[in-house]
Design an enzyme around this catalytic site. Structure first.
Site, PDB file in Angstrom:
ATOM      1  N   ASN A 161     -10.363 -16.654 -12.295  1.00  0.00           N
ATOM      2  CA  ASN A 161     -11.509 -15.393 -12.549  1.00  0.00           C
ATOM      3  C   ASN A 161     -11.046 -14.251 -11.460  1.00  0.00           C
ATOM      4  O   ASN A 161     -11.868 -13.506 -11.664  1.00  0.00           O
ATOM      5  CB  ASN A 161     -12.796 -15.894 -12.689  1.00  0.00           C
ATOM      6  CG  ASN A 161     -13.102 -16.614 -11.320  1.00  0.00           C
ATOM      7  OD1 ASN A 161     -12.641 -16.716 -10.620  1.00  0.00           O
ATOM      8  ND2 ASN A 161     -14.739 -16.734 -11.401  1.00  0.00           N
TER       9      ASN A 161
ATOM     10  N   PHE B 103      -9.917 -10.913  -9.848  1.00  0.00           N
ATOM     11  CA  PHE B 103      -9.441  -9.721 -10.501  1.00  0.00           C
ATOM     12  C   PHE B 103      -9.513  -8.450  -9.640  1.00  0.00           C
ATOM     13  O   PHE B 103     -10.151  -8.308  -8.662  1.00  0.00           O
ATOM     14  CB  PHE B 103     -10.193  -9.416 -11.941  1.00  0.00           C
ATOM     15  CG  PHE B 103     -11.604  -9.229 -11.567  1.00  0.00           C
ATOM     16  CD1 PHE B 103     -12.104  -8.000 -11.235  1.00  0.00           C
ATOM     17  CD2 PHE B 103     -12.548 -10.287 -11.725  1.00  0.00           C
ATOM     18  CE1 PHE B 103     -13.466  -7.793 -10.885  1.00  0.00           C
ATOM     19  CE2 PHE B 103     -13.909  -9.750 -11.420  1.00  0.00           C
ATOM     20  CZ  PHE B 103     -14.472  -8.565 -11.158  1.00  0.00           C
TER      21      PHE B 103
ATOM     22  N   HIS C 165     -19.726 -14.540  -2.208  1.00  0.00           N
ATOM     23  CA  HIS C 165     -20.809 -15.278  -3.154  1.00  0.00           C
ATOM     24  C   HIS C 165     -20.436 -16.823  -3.132  1.00  0.00           C
ATOM     25  O   HIS C 165     -20.955 -17.413  -4.019  1.00  0.00           O
ATOM     26  CB  HIS C 165     -21.036 -14.728  -4.571  1.00  0.00           C
ATOM     27  CG  HIS C 165     -19.621 -14.501  -5.412  1.00  0.00           C
ATOM     28  ND1 HIS C 165     -19.263 -13.455  -5.985  1.00  0.00           N
ATOM     29  CD2 HIS C 165     -18.503 -15.463  -5.392  1.00  0.00           C
ATOM     30  CE1 HIS C 165     -17.837 -13.440  -6.488  1.00  0.00           C
ATOM     31  NE2 HIS C 165     -17.531 -14.862  -6.107  1.00  0.00           N
TER      32      HIS C 165
ATOM     33  N   GLY D 105     -21.273 -15.566 -15.368  1.00  0.00           N
ATOM     34  CA  GLY D 105     -21.333 -16.920 -15.651  1.00  0.00           C
ATOM     35  C   GLY D 105     -20.838 -17.378 -16.630  1.00  0.00           C
ATOM     36  O   GLY D 105     -20.924 -17.023 -17.784  1.00  0.00           O
TER      37      GLY D 105
ATOM     38  N   ASP E   8     -13.086 -22.371  -2.521  1.00  0.00           N
ATOM     39  CA  ASP E   8     -12.983 -20.990  -2.442  1.00  0.00           C
ATOM     40  C   ASP E   8     -13.879 -20.347  -1.533  1.00  0.00           C
ATOM     41  O   ASP E   8     -14.844 -19.741  -1.900  1.00  0.00           O
ATOM     42  CB  ASP E   8     -12.884 -20.339  -3.796  1.00  0.00           C
ATOM     43  CG  ASP E   8     -12.325 -18.928  -3.796  1.00  0.00           C
ATOM     44  OD1 ASP E   8     -11.735 -18.786  -2.683  1.00  0.00           O
ATOM     45  OD2 ASP E   8     -11.888 -18.451  -4.959  1.00  0.00           O
TER      46      ASP E   8
ATOM     47  N   MET F 165     -14.025  -9.713 -18.124  1.00  0.00           N
ATOM     48  CA  MET F 165     -12.996  -8.415 -18.259  1.00  0.00           C
ATOM     49  C   MET F 165     -13.197  -7.501 -19.381  1.00  0.00           C
ATOM     50  O   MET F 165     -12.433  -6.468 -19.667  1.00  0.00           O
ATOM     51  CB  MET F 165     -11.449  -9.188 -18.268  1.00  0.00           C
ATOM     52  CG  MET F 165     -11.347 -10.175 -19.430  1.00  0.00           C
ATOM     53  SD  MET F 165      -9.822 -10.746 -19.137  1.00  0.00           S
ATOM     54  CE  MET F 165      -8.591  -9.589 -19.432  1.00  0.00           C
TER      55      MET F 165
ATOM     56  N   LYS G  96      -5.620  -9.315 -13.597  1.00  0.00           N
ATOM     57  CA  LYS G  96      -5.929 -10.748 -13.351  1.00  0.00           C
ATOM     58  C   LYS G  96      -4.859 -11.479 -12.776  1.00  0.00           C
ATOM     59  O   LYS G  96      -3.614 -11.154 -12.846  1.00  0.00           O
ATOM     60  CB  LYS G  96      -6.158 -11.296 -15.018  1.00  0.00           C
ATOM     61  CG  LYS G  96      -7.289 -11.182 -15.494  1.00  0.00           C
ATOM     62  CD  LYS G  96      -8.557 -11.888 -14.767  1.00  0.00           C
ATOM     63  CE  LYS G  96      -9.816 -11.765 -15.360  1.00  0.00           C
ATOM     64  NZ  LYS G  96     -11.091 -12.521 -14.745  1.00  0.00           N
TER      65      LYS G  96
ATOM     66  N   HIS H 237     -23.968 -14.208  -9.090  1.00  0.00           N
ATOM     67  CA  HIS H 237     -22.940 -13.316  -8.694  1.00  0.00           C
ATOM     68  C   HIS H 237     -22.033 -12.867  -9.926  1.00  0.00           C
ATOM     69  O   HIS H 237     -21.008 -12.471  -9.610  1.00  0.00           O
ATOM     70  CB  HIS H 237     -22.038 -14.381  -7.831  1.00  0.00           C
ATOM     71  CG  HIS H 237     -21.471 -15.638  -8.839  1.00  0.00           C
ATOM     72  ND1 HIS H 237     -21.801 -16.179  -9.827  1.00  0.00           N
ATOM     73  CD2 HIS H 237     -19.998 -15.971  -8.790  1.00  0.00           C
ATOM     74  CE1 HIS H 237     -21.006 -16.971 -10.296  1.00  0.00           C
ATOM     75  NE2 HIS H 237     -19.876 -16.841  -9.671  1.00  0.00           N
TER      76      HIS H 237
END
Length: 399
Positions: free
Chosen positions: A163, A165, A272, A331, A74, A307, A398, A328
């Site tokens: 993850n 959002f 990040h 975790g 990513d 969230m 999400k 970031h």
């Protein structure tokens, strides 16, 4: 809070800003510290947890080499946040329609727009650079689904899954913020996977000598080093543009439902998951931040919670020990599989009470209980950043 743990089992030390690190992550950090091109030390942020090859939440300075798997797939994933002129009192009592507006405007998961979502003036420069990359590595296009050009163009201004959002938040003064988390979408994933595999192939017999085959690397001057640098830079720029264009489409959707508003000067767009050239401890190095943001002195950054938890706008203190970096996010403290086993819909509803969001089994792996305590994470990096704003989400979309 200063460094809480130091590992001295590799060629260079590993400094860790937490005392709560799982054994798999510790082993990965040691593996990275054994690589011959690591400069000075490895830094691990307080949100550190196991990743693929390299640890999420690690900062890896290298001289003359880059590990593609440390950057990940990513590429350029990061955050964007802006403060609006609105306050909490100007939001509707029910935020369901606002969430619907955003979900209608922004494709999520593997989705994409039905037509080109951004101006040609944005697409054409990206396309020219991508053509150069694909000209040397046509297999990248073949790895994506049919019509690869349509996909990368039409996935601009889209969220992705996992993850990632979009949130509407309130700060300590009840000011409204829009915050989002996304990366380089399908094309970044393909570029990442392609070069990770290419690095393994290029290493040949040397691959078996590595502590982890996911630490395969390109060395400066080698056949594909410059190609990777070019491709990863493209994906990082794509991710930055994706967040910028998505934010604009979100604002357009909100404008249909909310009183007139303007955007304040506090706007942040930061990576990040990326690699960048910087100078640290007397040398020019490639700094790979895998799940970490830059926190140079005076620089603004975003550290989101889960969230159902708080998030933070921070200002960096320029700590050289962390290579001017910080965490970031909160975790993960458990895997997605474990979260799905341990929690149910009732838990999700309880832990996201007061937040307008999905509360179905499809997002149980993103439940706040699967993440570390963001307050503890922030306390552990008080020497790296100062808090500028504390945000609490009231709406979350999400992927």
């Amino acid at each position: 809070m200063p460094i809480l743990q130091t590992l001295n089992k590799g060629r260079v030390p590993v400094h860790i800003w937490t005392g709560d690190t799982e054994s798999t992550a510790l082993n990965q950090l040691v593996n990275v510290s054994q690589m011959p091109f690591i400069h000075h030390h490895v830094a691990a942020m307080p949100d550190v947890h196991a990743g693929i090859g390299a640890t999420v939440g690690s900062v890896i300075p290298t001289r003359g080499a880059i590990v593609p798997a440390a950057v990940g797939v990513d590429i350029g994933c990061g955050m964007n946040a802006i403060r609006l002129s609105l306050t909490a009192s100007e939001l509707p009592d029910s935020l369901r329609m606002l969430r619907n507006r955003i979900e209608q405007a922004i494709p999520v998961g593997f989705g994409m727009h039905d037509r080109d979502p951004v101006k040609r003036s944005t697409i054409v420069p990206l396309a020219k650079r991508l053509d150069q990359i694909l000209g040397k590595h046509p297999a990248i296009a073949k790895m994506q689904r049919k019509r690869p050009y349509d996909i990368w163009i039409r996935q601009l201004a889209s969220l992705g899954g996992g993850n990632h959002f979009i949130e509407l938040c309130l700060d300590e003064n009840e000011a409204v913020w829009v915050m989002l988390h996304s990366g380089s979408r399908g094309i970044g994933n393909v570029i990442g996977r392609y070069f990770i595999n290419l690095a393994r192939k290029d290493m040949g017999d040397q691959l078996g000598r590595l502590p982890d085959r996911d630490l395969a690397y390109f060395t400066e001057g080698a056949q594909h080093f410059d190609d990777y640098v070019e491709a990863v830079a493209w994906a990082q720029d794509y991710a930055m543009i994706n967040r910028r264009e998505m934010m604009q489409q979100i604002l357009d959707a909100l404008a249909l439902q909310l009183p007139p508003f303007s955007i304040t000067k506090e706007a942040i767009n930061c990576h990040h998951n990326y690699v960048v050239r910087e100078h640290h401890f007397g040398a020019d190095v490639y700094v790979t931040r895998k799940g970490a943001i830059r926190a140079g002195e005076g620089e603004l950054g975003i550290i989101p919670g889960s969230m159902g938890a708080k998030s933070y706008i921070v200002r960096g203190k320029g700590s050289e020990a962390s290579f001017c970096s910080c965490s970031h996010g909160a975790g993960r403290r458990m895997s997605r599989t474990k979260a799905k086993r341990q929690f149910n819909r009732a838990d999700l509803e309880s832990q996201t009470r007061g937040v307008e969001c999905r509360k179905d089994k499809g997002v149980i792996d993103e439940i706040p209980g699967a993440y570390k305590d963001i307050d503890q994470v922030m306390a552990n990096q008080s020497d790296l950043v100062e808090v500028v704003h504390t945000l609490k989400q009231v709406l979350c979309v999400k992927g």
